[in-house]
Design a protein around this motif. Sequence first.
Motif, PDB file in Angstrom:
ATOM      1  N   ALA A  99       0.828  -1.203   0.000  1.00 55.61           N
ATOM      2  CA  ALA A  99       0.000   0.000   0.000  1.00 55.61           C
ATOM      3  C   ALA A  99       0.864   1.255   0.000  1.00 55.61           C
ATOM      4  O   ALA A  99       0.568   2.240  -0.695  1.00 55.61           O
ATOM      5  N   MET A 100       1.952   1.216   0.751  1.00 58.45           N
ATOM      6  CA  MET A 100       2.837   2.377   0.841  1.00 58.45           C
ATOM      7  C   MET A 100       3.599   2.597  -0.462  1.00 58.45           C
ATOM      8  O   MET A 100       3.654   3.713  -0.999  1.00 58.45           O
ATOM      9  N   GLY A 101       4.203   1.525  -0.982  1.00 57.24           N
ATOM     10  CA  GLY A 101       4.937   1.659  -2.233  1.00 57.24           C
ATOM     11  C   GLY A 101       4.039   2.071  -3.377  1.00 57.24           C
ATOM     12  O   GLY A 101       4.402   2.926  -4.204  1.00 57.24           O
ATOM     13  N   ALA A 102       2.856   1.466  -3.441  1.00 64.58           N
ATOM     14  CA  ALA A 102       1.918   1.811  -4.511  1.00 64.58           C
ATOM     15  C   ALA A 102       1.471   3.267  -4.401  1.00 64.58           C
ATOM     16  O   ALA A 102       1.333   3.968  -5.420  1.00 64.58           O
ATOM     17  N   ALA A 103       1.232   3.752  -3.184  1.00 59.50           N
ATOM     18  CA  ALA A 103       0.840   5.158  -3.003  1.00 59.50           C
ATOM     19  C   ALA A 103       1.942   6.088  -3.490  1.00 59.50           C
ATOM     20  O   ALA A 103       1.679   7.105  -4.150  1.00 59.50           O
ATOM     21  N   ALA A 104       3.197   5.746  -3.176  1.00 58.14           N
ATOM     22  CA  ALA A 104       4.309   6.567  -3.647  1.00 58.14           C
ATOM     23  C   ALA A 104       4.393   6.542  -5.167  1.00 58.14           C
ATOM     24  O   ALA A 104       4.651   7.564  -5.808  1.00 58.14           O
ATOM     25  N   GLY A 105       4.165   5.360  -5.766  1.00 59.75           N
ATOM     26  CA  GLY A 105       4.197   5.257  -7.217  1.00 59.75           C
ATOM     27  C   GLY A 105       3.110   6.074  -7.889  1.00 59.75           C
ATOM     28  O   GLY A 105       3.346   6.778  -8.872  1.00 59.75           O
ATOM     29  N   VAL A 106       1.889   5.996  -7.352  1.00 59.96           N
ATOM     30  CA  VAL A 106       0.781   6.774  -7.914  1.00 59.96           C
ATOM     31  C   VAL A 106       1.051   8.272  -7.761  1.00 59.96           C
ATOM     32  O   VAL A 106       0.858   9.053  -8.706  1.00 59.96           O
ATOM     33  N   ALA A 107       1.522   8.681  -6.594  1.00 64.15           N
ATOM     34  CA  ALA A 107       1.818  10.103  -6.374  1.00 64.15           C
ATOM     35  C   ALA A 107       2.959  10.569  -7.274  1.00 64.15           C
ATOM     36  O   ALA A 107       2.982  11.727  -7.706  1.00 64.15           O
ATOM     37  N   ALA A 108       3.896   9.665  -7.570  1.00 62.97           N
ATOM     38  CA  ALA A 108       5.031  10.037  -8.429  1.00 62.97           C
ATOM     39  C   ALA A 108       4.589  10.411  -9.841  1.00 62.97           C
ATOM     40  O   ALA A 108       5.308  11.131 -10.547  1.00 62.97           O
ATOM     41  N   LEU A 109       3.424   9.929 -10.262  1.00 62.61           N
ATOM     42  CA  LEU A 109       2.894  10.324 -11.576  1.00 62.61           C
ATOM     43  C   LEU A 109       2.729  11.832 -11.678  1.00 62.61           C
ATOM     44  O   LEU A 109       2.785  12.400 -12.770  1.00 62.61           O
ATOM     45  N   HIS A 110       2.538  12.493 -10.534  1.00 62.35           N
ATOM     46  CA  HIS A 110       2.292  13.937 -10.510  1.00 62.35           C
ATOM     47  C   HIS A 110       3.556  14.754 -10.234  1.00 62.35           C
ATOM     48  O   HIS A 110       3.501  15.985 -10.203  1.00 62.35           O
ATOM     49  N   ARG A 111       4.678  14.064  -9.979  1.00 59.76           N
ATOM     50  CA  ARG A 111       5.989  14.694  -9.817  1.00 59.76           C
ATOM     51  C   ARG A 111       5.970  15.809  -8.766  1.00 59.76           C
ATOM     52  O   ARG A 111       6.562  16.880  -8.947  1.00 59.76           O
ATOM     53  N   ASN A 112       5.292  15.534  -7.676  1.00 57.55           N
ATOM     54  CA  ASN A 112       5.151  16.494  -6.592  1.00 57.55           C
ATOM     55  C   ASN A 112       5.638  15.834  -5.307  1.00 57.55           C
ATOM     56  O   ASN A 112       4.991  14.928  -4.780  1.00 57.55           O
ATOM     57  N   ALA A 113       6.798  16.257  -4.812  1.00 61.29           N
ATOM     58  CA  ALA A 113       7.415  15.617  -3.651  1.00 61.29           C
ATOM     59  C   ALA A 113       6.519  15.671  -2.422  1.00 61.29           C
ATOM     60  O   ALA A 113       6.435  14.714  -1.652  1.00 61.29           O
ATOM     61  N   GLN A 114       5.841  16.799  -2.218  1.00 59.26           N
ATOM     62  CA  GLN A 114       4.981  16.928  -1.050  1.00 59.26           C
ATOM     63  C   GLN A 114       3.807  15.970  -1.143  1.00 59.26           C
ATOM     64  O   GLN A 114       3.379  15.390  -0.132  1.00 59.26           O
ATOM     65  N   TRP A 115       3.283  15.781  -2.344  1.00 56.10           N
ATOM     66  CA  TRP A 115       2.183  14.830  -2.516  1.00 56.10           C
ATOM     67  C   TRP A 115       2.633  13.410  -2.173  1.00 56.10           C
ATOM     68  O   TRP A 115       1.879  12.649  -1.573  1.00 56.10           O
ATOM     69  N   VAL A 116       3.854  13.055  -2.559  1.00 50.21           N
ATOM     70  CA  VAL A 116       4.357  11.725  -2.229  1.00 50.21           C
ATOM     71  C   VAL A 116       4.446  11.572  -0.717  1.00 50.21           C
ATOM     72  O   VAL A 116       4.005  10.567  -0.149  1.00 50.21           O
ATOM     73  N   ASP A 156       2.853  13.221   1.630  1.00 46.29           N
ATOM     74  CA  ASP A 156       1.514  13.176   2.218  1.00 46.29           C
ATOM     75  C   ASP A 156       0.810  11.860   1.888  1.00 46.29           C
ATOM     76  O   ASP A 156       0.098  11.300   2.735  1.00 46.29           O
ATOM     77  N   ALA A 157       1.007  11.350   0.676  1.00 47.84           N
ATOM     78  CA  ALA A 157       0.375  10.081   0.291  1.00 47.84           C
ATOM     79  C   ALA A 157       0.874   8.944   1.168  1.00 47.84           C
ATOM     80  O   ALA A 157       0.099   8.072   1.573  1.00 47.84           O
ATOM     81  N   LEU A 158       2.161   8.943   1.480  1.00 45.95           N
ATOM     82  CA  LEU A 158       2.691   7.944   2.402  1.00 45.95           C
ATOM     83  C   LEU A 158       2.041   8.094   3.777  1.00 45.95           C
ATOM     84  O   LEU A 158       1.689   7.106   4.435  1.00 45.95           O
ATOM     85  N   GLY A 159       1.870   9.337   4.205  1.00 45.02           N
ATOM     86  CA  GLY A 159       1.254   9.596   5.501  1.00 45.02           C
ATOM     87  C   GLY A 159      -0.191   9.162   5.564  1.00 45.02           C
ATOM     88  O   GLY A 159      -0.662   8.684   6.607  1.00 45.02           O
ATOM     89  N   LEU A 171      -6.041  16.624   1.705  1.00 42.32           N
ATOM     90  CA  LEU A 171      -5.709  15.910   2.928  1.00 42.32           C
ATOM     91  C   LEU A 171      -4.185  15.812   3.060  1.00 42.32           C
ATOM     92  O   LEU A 171      -3.473  15.721   2.061  1.00 42.32           O
ATOM     93  N   THR A 172      -3.690  15.827   4.275  1.00 44.55           N
ATOM     94  CA  THR A 172      -2.250  15.744   4.510  1.00 44.55           C
ATOM     95  C   THR A 172      -1.933  14.618   5.481  1.00 44.55           C
ATOM     96  O   THR A 172      -2.796  14.143   6.218  1.00 44.55           O
ATOM     97  N   GLY A 173      -0.658  14.210   5.467  1.00 42.90           N
ATOM     98  CA  GLY A 173      -0.196  13.167   6.371  1.00 42.90           C
ATOM     99  C   GLY A 173       0.954  13.672   7.215  1.00 42.90           C
ATOM    100  O   GLY A 173       1.591  14.678   6.883  1.00 42.90           O
ATOM    101  N   PRO A 174       1.271  12.991   8.308  1.00 45.00           N
ATOM    102  CA  PRO A 174       2.379  13.424   9.169  1.00 45.00           C
ATOM    103  C   PRO A 174       3.724  13.202   8.464  1.00 45.00           C
ATOM    104  O   PRO A 174       3.959  12.113   7.935  1.00 45.00           O
ATOM    105  N   PRO A 175       4.604  14.169   8.473  1.00 45.84           N
ATOM    106  CA  PRO A 175       5.906  13.991   7.816  1.00 45.84           C
ATOM    107  C   PRO A 175       6.749  12.903   8.474  1.00 45.84           C
ATOM    108  O   PRO A 175       7.608  12.305   7.826  1.00 45.84           O
ATOM    109  N   THR A 176       6.517  12.636   9.760  1.00 42.84           N
ATOM    110  CA  THR A 176       7.255  11.594  10.477  1.00 42.84           C
ATOM    111  C   THR A 176       6.466  10.285  10.503  1.00 42.84           C
ATOM    112  O   THR A 176       6.611   9.475  11.420  1.00 42.84           O
TER     113      THR A 176
END
Length: 487
Positions: A174-191, A193-196, A238-243
């Motif tokens: 779930a985590m890796g896939a979320a990072a992959g989907v977010a990477a389609l948008h080339r937005n580091a903050q989205w990645v 937050d998506a992990l969070g 929506l946002t996620g915790p950076p830690t």
Amino acid sequence: MSAAEHTPGERTLAQQLGDFAAGVRYENLPAEVIESVKSRVLDILGIAAAAAPLDTSRAARRWAIDQGGTPAASAVGVAELLPAGQAAFVNGVLAHSLDYDDTHLPSVLHPSASVIPAVLAAAQAAGKDGRETIAAIAVGLEICVRLGMAGYDTEAKNSTFFEHGQHATSICGAMGAAAGVAALHRNAQWVTDALGVAASMASGIIESNRTGGTVKRIHCGWAAHSAVTAVDLVRYGLTGPPTVLEGRFGFFQAWLHGQFNPAEITDGLGERWQVQDIFFKPYPANHFTHAAVDAAAALRRAGIGPDDVESLTLGVPAPNLRTIGEPLAVKQKPETGYMAQFSGPYAVAAGLLGGGGLEVGLDDYTDELARDELRRSIMARVEVVADEECTAIFPMQFPAVLTARLRDGRTVTEKVLTTRGGPQRPLGFEDLGRKFEDNARRTLAPAARERLRETCRTLPDCQNLAVLFQDLTTADADGLTVAGTTN
């Protein structure tokens, strides 16, 4: 390392992964990573096509179709478009349902069955091309594997996730896939937050491996669905915790009681890729049995047949014995094809007799063959024991040593110390094409199989991902959608 609050000003693990993911471009990927991703897309789609007729696949499709929503992406065996999350769910369920999807060692993760369905669905919905999709899949696989390895206990030689009863495949998937989907948008903050966000969705327990139930088949589908949903929620604000990973109440604290190795996540990130080292599965059975198939096949190629054999001793790593060799009386007499997939004696019989696919295929693991008199006569002669040499190699490989005592008085030993489909014995695109053919022929016509194989081979030139699914969607006579047209 134990989970702890992060030092102010220091980039958290999720932020470092966000920086990495947003910066990956197809043009900068190593050639071997690109080839690996193309092959994994072909492999996953072939497995999904073969799994389409299963009752659990029907249940997944019915559920996804009933959810409704705005059409966006294709799902294998679904005639109409679905919302991207639902398409990812269906394809993830099918990809993991035959225990035929790829494996990373030593984490024992199955990364592609979550990452590829999620990224394909999201990329199709967003109108991304083949090159953007390949880069995003590479990101998702890399992060999935690195998170899994962070939870690998080098002293115990086992995944801590597994020891806690957790299915790392779906949790890290779930985590890796979320990072992959977010990477389609080339937005580091989205990645980041998506992990969070995805961390609050990641789940999976593996009790069904012990006492039954078909729930494990949905694990990768749910991971893929969670990934797409997490990124959609981030897009809406929506946002996620950076830690989220290393924090006091974060991912590793929740799953592993705070014990993990952060270096596995960040060391060499973007420079030393893990993707191409993920093991493809050449045979549709528990990975612990594969070397047994190869060793028995080597006997067959040397001219040794069932009538020549007095007895056989299969040596395996000690930790594998309980899975494929105990209790021996049960492993020598599997009642179903599924039981045969976890039987060392059956693997020896299958390899000695030979079969389809790359040595043995899905047709060699049926309920009828599990009870076949010839196979049972071979299995009755197979003893499974712990082997010191194999144990020392495990879990970096799943080796086997097969010793045959022949009726003419000779003793012949075959050692298979590296696992086929891994870096030491790789399967190329053509090899995987044969596996794909054996899988996809069950639901797709010859022309459709050839089109799909060629689309995967030329995926970097693909401008519309819908072509990947054009032959994988149709409806059967009773109105329930199934994958393709039975040949």
